[in-house]
Design an enzyme around this catalytic site. Structure first.
Site, mmCIF file in Angstrom:
data_model
loop_
_atom_site.group_PDB
_atom_site.id
_atom_site.type_symbol
_atom_site.label_atom_id
_atom_site.label_comp_id
_atom_site.label_asym_id
_atom_site.label_seq_id
_atom_site.Cartn_x
_atom_site.Cartn_y
_atom_site.Cartn_z
ATOM 1 N N GLY A 1 -4.247 -5.606 6.415
ATOM 2 C CA GLY A 1 -5.341 -4.728 6.828
ATOM 3 C C GLY A 1 -6.249 -5.322 7.884
ATOM 4 O O GLY A 1 -6.716 -4.618 8.788
ATOM 5 N N THR B 1 0.884 -1.167 0.000
ATOM 6 C CA THR B 1 0.000 0.000 0.000
ATOM 7 C C THR B 1 0.918 1.212 0.000
ATOM 8 O O THR B 1 2.096 1.079 0.309
ATOM 9 C CB THR B 1 -0.828 -0.012 1.308
ATOM 10 O OG1 THR B 1 -1.615 -1.198 1.342
ATOM 11 C CG2 THR B 1 -1.749 1.181 1.448
ATOM 12 N N THR C 1 0.244 0.434 6.370
ATOM 13 C CA THR C 1 0.405 -0.535 5.290
ATOM 14 C C THR C 1 0.550 -1.915 5.947
ATOM 15 O O THR C 1 0.869 -2.009 7.127
ATOM 16 C CB THR C 1 1.659 -0.250 4.430
ATOM 17 O OG1 THR C 1 2.820 -0.309 5.267
ATOM 18 C CG2 THR C 1 1.592 1.121 3.780
ATOM 19 N N GLY C 2 0.335 -2.944 5.156
ATOM 20 C CA GLY C 2 0.452 -4.286 5.713
ATOM 21 C C GLY C 2 -0.900 -4.974 5.779
ATOM 22 O O GLY C 2 -1.838 -4.595 5.061
ATOM 23 N N ARG D 1 -13.440 -8.051 -1.312
ATOM 24 C CA ARG D 1 -12.733 -7.852 -0.032
ATOM 25 C C ARG D 1 -12.232 -6.403 0.017
ATOM 26 O O ARG D 1 -11.611 -5.906 -0.908
ATOM 27 C CB ARG D 1 -11.561 -8.808 0.081
ATOM 28 C CG ARG D 1 -10.704 -8.652 1.360
ATOM 29 C CD ARG D 1 -9.496 -7.749 1.140
ATOM 30 N NE ARG D 1 -8.597 -7.741 2.306
ATOM 31 C CZ ARG D 1 -7.529 -6.941 2.401
ATOM 32 N NH1 ARG D 1 -7.242 -6.089 1.438
ATOM 33 N NH2 ARG D 1 -6.767 -6.977 3.468
ATOM 34 N N VAL D 2 -12.519 -5.732 1.111
ATOM 35 C CA VAL D 2 -12.005 -4.385 1.346
ATOM 36 C C VAL D 2 -11.120 -4.460 2.578
ATOM 37 O O VAL D 2 -11.504 -5.051 3.588
ATOM 38 C CB VAL D 2 -13.178 -3.391 1.540
ATOM 39 C CG1 VAL D 2 -12.675 -2.073 2.069
ATOM 40 C CG2 VAL D 2 -13.908 -3.170 0.212
ATOM 41 N N GLY D 3 -9.934 -3.906 2.490
ATOM 42 C CA GLY D 3 -9.003 -3.940 3.619
ATOM 43 C C GLY D 3 -9.155 -2.730 4.507
ATOM 44 O O GLY D 3 -10.240 -2.161 4.645
ATOM 45 N N ASP D 4 -8.041 -2.329 5.115
ATOM 46 C CA ASP D 4 -8.077 -1.195 6.048
ATOM 47 C C ASP D 4 -7.900 0.153 5.348
ATOM 48 O O ASP D 4 -8.326 1.186 5.862
ATOM 49 C CB ASP D 4 -6.966 -1.352 7.105
ATOM 50 C CG ASP D 4 -5.576 -1.422 6.481
ATOM 51 O OD1 ASP D 4 -5.450 -1.934 5.348
ATOM 52 O OD2 ASP D 4 -4.617 -0.968 7.111
#
Ligand code: GLY
Length: 375
Positions: free
Chosen positions: A275, A221, A272-273, A249-252
């Site tokens: 989520g 990210t 980043t990383g 899928r939605v991350g952070d």
């Protein structure tokens, strides 16, 4: 009259709560500063150039991350990002503008190279804060954004290598030659020699990278945070999310408070990383709230990472699989990049982040970390 005296009192109380050194820095005028994840050296430089030119901090950070979004060779963000399990690139982004305390976000957006710009448009041109999937694409197209195929040849190859790595319990996979095909020289899910024959134009180095992507799906990210001479801040996070994710899928990254948070009175943070693990500690918001209660940027980030470790009962075997970083900046210019682990894998390079302080070149610095990997 009553309102004015109340706000003056509130300001005085706020100032009294600041540690002395930080109060002195705030009073001596603000030096512009931009920080970013390690893939953002060019982004920080661009944002700083625009801040010096008097542009708004949000325009500055978005112009910075646009460089990475449009870079087909960054496989974690925008155009050329690694796709979902169907081979379709889906992007998430969010932005926050300190002076107006507004935010915008998009999730699972397909076909638009610069989701950070769409997030800003959601913030500025709608009564909403977060648009997703087809609605976000229709909104972007209505504003004139061009819909394009975001899957580059390299990302497609990486996706096919990942598909070849998948096996059922009998070791079968429909994306490799059938049982009556001439035997390959070696067996195994991902044999580099076999891949070189199947992808003759791809190059050995890239195919080795594809194998690594298949075995360790990345979730890179870019986050970028800026502070200008007036003390104004803005921040943005943008990503193609976890490689090979389930569609939708939605991350952070687009979650306001998760992958990004900014309070103009305190500071900002982004992540980043992985989520999913950030969302379990509401990480960016937690970092900023920690600073509100007096912690330095470094302590704020490390405390948040300790909460991640606590979610695994500090079990190092499970934590080994978690890769997570925070980028934190206070309103008075205290900053850090902080990582759960010193490096992504044993023997790999130390995790770094990017900084441009306005007087020097944009450059990388080592991040502070909570845990050390043994080789
Ligand atoms: N932090 C990026 C993601 O997990 O999607």
């Amino acid at each position: 009259m009553k309102d004015i005296s109340f706000s003056r009192r509130a300001v005085m109380l706020g100032a009294a709560a600041l540690p002395l050194a930080r109060r002195a820095a705030a009073q001596s005028g603000t030096k512009p500063l931009v920080i970013s994840s390690g893939n953002g050296v060019a982004a920080c430089a661009k944002a700083m150039e625009l801040i010096h030119a008097g542009e708004d901090t949000l325009d500055a950070v978005i112009a910075g991350v646009n460089i990475v979004e449009l870079d087909p060779n960054d496989h974690s963000v925008g155009y050329g990002g690694l796709p979902n399990e169907d081979g379709v690139v889906e992007l998430d982004a969010s932005c926050m503008h300190g002076p107006t305390r507004r935010a915008g976000a998009v999730g699972a957006l397909r076909g638009i190279k610069t989701p950070s710009k769409v997030a800003k448009a959601v913030m500025e041109q709608t009564a909403h804060m977060f648009l997703v999937a087809d609605g976000a694409l229709r909104f972007a197209k209505a504003l004139g954004f061009q819909e394009e195929n975001l899957l580059t040849e390299q990302s497609r190859q990486a996706w096919l290598v990942w598909k070849r790595s998948l096996r059922d319990s009998n070791g079968r996979n429909n994306w490799v030659p059938g049982i009556d095909a001439p035997p390959a020289k070696k067996t195994g899910a991902l044999d580099l020699e076999q891949l070189k024959r199947e992808f003759p134009g791809a190059g050995e180095k890239w195919l080795a990278q594809c194998v690594d992507f298949a075995v360790h799906p990345p979730h890179g990210t870019i986050n970028c945070i800026a502070l200008n001479q007036k003390g104004e801040m803005s921040a943005v996070t943008t990503t193609s999310g976890m490689a090979w994710k389930i569609p939708g899928r939605v991350g952070d990254s687009p979650i306001i408070g998760g992958g990004l948070w900014l309070d103009q009175d305190v500071g900002a943070a982004g992540s980043t990383g992985l989520g999913e693990e950030n969302l379990r500690v509401c990480g960016a918001h937690t970092c900023v709230e920690n600073m509100r209660h007096g912690m330095s940027a470094k302590d704020a980030a490390l405390d948040t990472l300790k909460r991640v470790a606590r979610n695994f009962d500090n079990d190092m075997e499970r934590l080994k699989q978690v890769d997570l970083q925070f980028y934190v900046m206070s309103k008075d210019g205290d900053y850090c990049g902080a990582s759960l682990w010193d490096r992504t894998r044993p023997g790999g390079p130390v995790t770094q982040f990017a900084v441009c302080n306005g007087t020097g070149q944009s450059h990388r610095q080592d991040a502070v970390f909570l845990l050390e990997r043994r080789s």
